[in-house]
Design an enzyme around this catalytic site. Structure first.
Site, PDB file in Angstrom:
ATOM      1  N   ASP A 265       0.854  -1.211   0.000  1.00  0.00           N
ATOM      2  CA  ASP A 265       0.000   0.000   0.000  1.00  0.00           C
ATOM      3  C   ASP A 265       0.888   1.260   0.000  1.00  0.00           C
ATOM      4  O   ASP A 265       0.540   2.270   0.622  1.00  0.00           O
ATOM      5  CB  ASP A 265      -0.996   0.025   1.157  1.00  0.00           C
ATOM      6  CG  ASP A 265      -2.161   0.985   0.904  1.00  0.00           C
ATOM      7  OD1 ASP A 265      -2.261   1.549  -0.205  1.00  0.00           O
ATOM      8  OD2 ASP A 265      -2.987   1.164   1.819  1.00  0.00           O
ATOM      9  N   PRO A 283      -4.144  10.392   4.062  1.00  0.00           N
ATOM     10  CA  PRO A 283      -3.754   9.098   4.627  1.00  0.00           C
ATOM     11  C   PRO A 283      -2.779   8.366   3.704  1.00  0.00           C
ATOM     12  O   PRO A 283      -2.919   8.434   2.482  1.00  0.00           O
ATOM     13  CB  PRO A 283      -5.094   8.355   4.701  1.00  0.00           C
ATOM     14  CG  PRO A 283      -5.907   8.923   3.585  1.00  0.00           C
ATOM     15  CD  PRO A 283      -5.446  10.352   3.377  1.00  0.00           C
ATOM     16  N   GLY A 284      -1.819   7.667   4.287  1.00  0.00           N
ATOM     17  CA  GLY A 284      -0.930   6.832   3.482  1.00  0.00           C
ATOM     18  C   GLY A 284       0.525   6.972   3.878  1.00  0.00           C
ATOM     19  O   GLY A 284       0.943   8.010   4.378  1.00  0.00           O
TER      20      GLY A 284
HETATM   21  O1  DOR Z   1      -3.718   5.087   3.292  1.00  0.00           O
HETATM   22  C1  DOR Z   1      -4.156   4.957   2.169  1.00  0.00           C
HETATM   23  N1  DOR Z   1      -3.701   5.689   1.140  1.00  0.00           N
HETATM   24  N2  DOR Z   1      -5.111   4.064   1.961  1.00  0.00           N
HETATM   25  C2  DOR Z   1      -5.761   3.986   0.790  1.00  0.00           C
HETATM   26  O2  DOR Z   1      -6.645   3.209   0.693  1.00  0.00           O
HETATM   27  C3  DOR Z   1      -5.426   4.880  -0.329  1.00  0.00           C
HETATM   28  C4  DOR Z   1      -4.058   5.372  -0.197  1.00  0.00           C
HETATM   29  C5  DOR Z   1      -3.744   6.545  -1.088  1.00  0.00           C
HETATM   30  O3  DOR Z   1      -4.099   6.531  -2.266  1.00  0.00           O
HETATM   31  O4  DOR Z   1      -3.100   7.483  -0.613  1.00  0.00           O
HETATM   32 ZN    ZN Z   2      -7.138   1.118   0.490  1.00  0.00          ZN
HETATM   33 ZN    ZN Z   3      -4.050   1.628  -1.254  1.00  0.00          ZN
END
Ligand code: DOR
Ligand code: ZN
Ligand code: ZN
Ligand code: ZN
Length: 391
Positions: A265, A283-284
């Protein structure tokens, strides 16, 4: 070419079922070229590029462009993932057949980034996918159960007023789609499993004979919501970091095969999207260059997996699940190899500025991690060697 050295472990090249490369649309945060370099340095020979780009990868023009650009870069096989719907939260199914028939031969379709919460739409997607023999990968979030921007869960998150994404938001979709896959007689893949309950539900579904598979990210194996204490937005991720009991259940599930594989991810974000208030940060987390080290830390050094098991969860199972026939298997004599050479005894300290990714949002900055990638080989050509990419 001589690659070998002391303490080397030879593995089939890693396959990442879940990478965000951000091209087209956000080339300031990652490009297919920079993400391919990060992948090669992380030991990957194939990555699946998620569909939540701009424009969304919901048609064969976009998926074929991503595929061709990946081939031109040539550091890793880039397999585009198609969006299940037209647009990220569309109400209409995308032309999956067209994408599957294009140059990219799209094998997997996902709603990652924004969940398709409409159960009828998912039912129809699974039925359509069965006819095409492609895989539906489910982001597993019921958005009607989450408090959008806060998107966290657990004791620390609750105390800090950040709780927003309960376990039920993930687990209810896992149950729903396990049952939909059963009735459609097709497969479903669960993205980024993050809770103890999801592990139990996947185990139950597999015991019923349902064709369900699941992945776990390195960060959900290692990190907990205790990290939110500092309000550092680098720890904001979907699904959220949870509790130690979840880490432990996910590790056990990965060891016993309930959870099939590790997927990063890898989610690059610009500094200005990660420096702001927690509630508005994106998020990410980055994942490609640190994945193997986190798997060694959580699975090998704890005695849960041996190197044979690492080959399985990083390469063989993901290749099988998505139907890659040229990855994740032993090499016949004389055949161009996809492989990764690991230095099992080495360790390294993560420096965000030294990563090949264009973004800096690693949660492991300044941490010393076990194991390094000595070399990555794609179809017989060295793509990364001792920390540098070879073009
Ligand atoms: O943390 C995340 N980031 N979860 C996701 O499902 C999408 C991703 C993003 O595209 O940044
Ligand atoms: Zn996701
Ligand atoms: Zn993702
Ligand atoms: Zn979904």
């Amino acid at each position: 070419e001589r690659i070998a050295g002391r303490n080397s472990v030879l593995l089939p090249g890693f396959v990442d079922m879940h990478t965000h490369l951000r091209e087209p649309g956000r080339e300031d945060t990652e490009t297919i070229a920079s993400g391919s370099a990060a992948a090669a340095l992380g030991g990957y020979t194939a990555v699946f590029a998620m569909a939540n780009t701009d424009p969304v990868a919901d048609n064969s023009t976009v998926t074929d462009n991503v595929y061709r650009t990946g081939r031109e870069v040539g550091l890793v096989d880039v397999h585009p993932v198609g969006a299940v719907t037209v647009g990220l939260q569309g109400k209409q199914l995308a032309e999956m057949g067209m994408m599957a028939a294009g140059a990219a031969k799209v094998k997997m379709f996902s709603d990652d980034g924004k969940c398709v919460d409409d159960p009828l739409l998912m039912r129809r997607a699974l039925e359509y996918a069965k006819g095409l023999d492609v895989l539906i990968a489910q982001h597993a979030e019921e958005p009607r159960l989450t408090v959008g921007a806060l998107a966290h869960d657990g004791p620390t998150a609750s105390r800090l007023g950040l709780a927003g994404w309960p376990r039920a938001a993930e687990e209810s979709i896992v149950v729903r789609d396990a049952l939909l896959a059963r009735d459609a007689g097709t497969r479903v893949h669960i993205c980024h499993a993050s809770t103890e309950g999801t592990v139990e539900l996947v185990k139950w579904a597999k015991a019923q004979g349902i064709s369900i598979t699941a992945e776990v990210t390195p960060h959900h194996l290692l990190l907990t919501d205790a990290r939110l204490e500092t309000y550092d937005p680098v720890n904001k991720v979907n699904p959220p970091l949870r509790e130690e009991r979840d880490n432990l259940a996910l590790r056990r599930g990965l060891a016993d095969g309930t959870i099939d594989c590790v997927a990063t991810d890898h989610a690059p974000h610009a500094a200005q999207e990660k420096c702001c208030e927690f509630s508005v940060a994106r998020p990410g987390m980055l994942g490609l260059e640190t994945a193997l080290s986190i798997v060694v830390e959580t699975m090998v050094n704890t005695g849960l997996l041996d190197w044979r098991g690492v080959a399985k969860v990083m390469s063989e199972r993901p290749a099988q699940i998505v139907g890659l026939t040229d990855q994740g298997r032993p090499i016949a004599v004389g055949e161009p190899a996809n492989l990764t050479v690991v230095d099992a005894e080495a360790s390294w300290t993560v420096t965000a500025d030294d990563l090949a990714s264009l973004s800096r949002n690693t949660p492991y900055a300044d941490m010393t991690l076990p194991a390094t990638i000595r070399a990555t080989v794609l179809r017989g050509a060295v793509t990364a060697y001792e920390g540098s990419v070879r073009r």
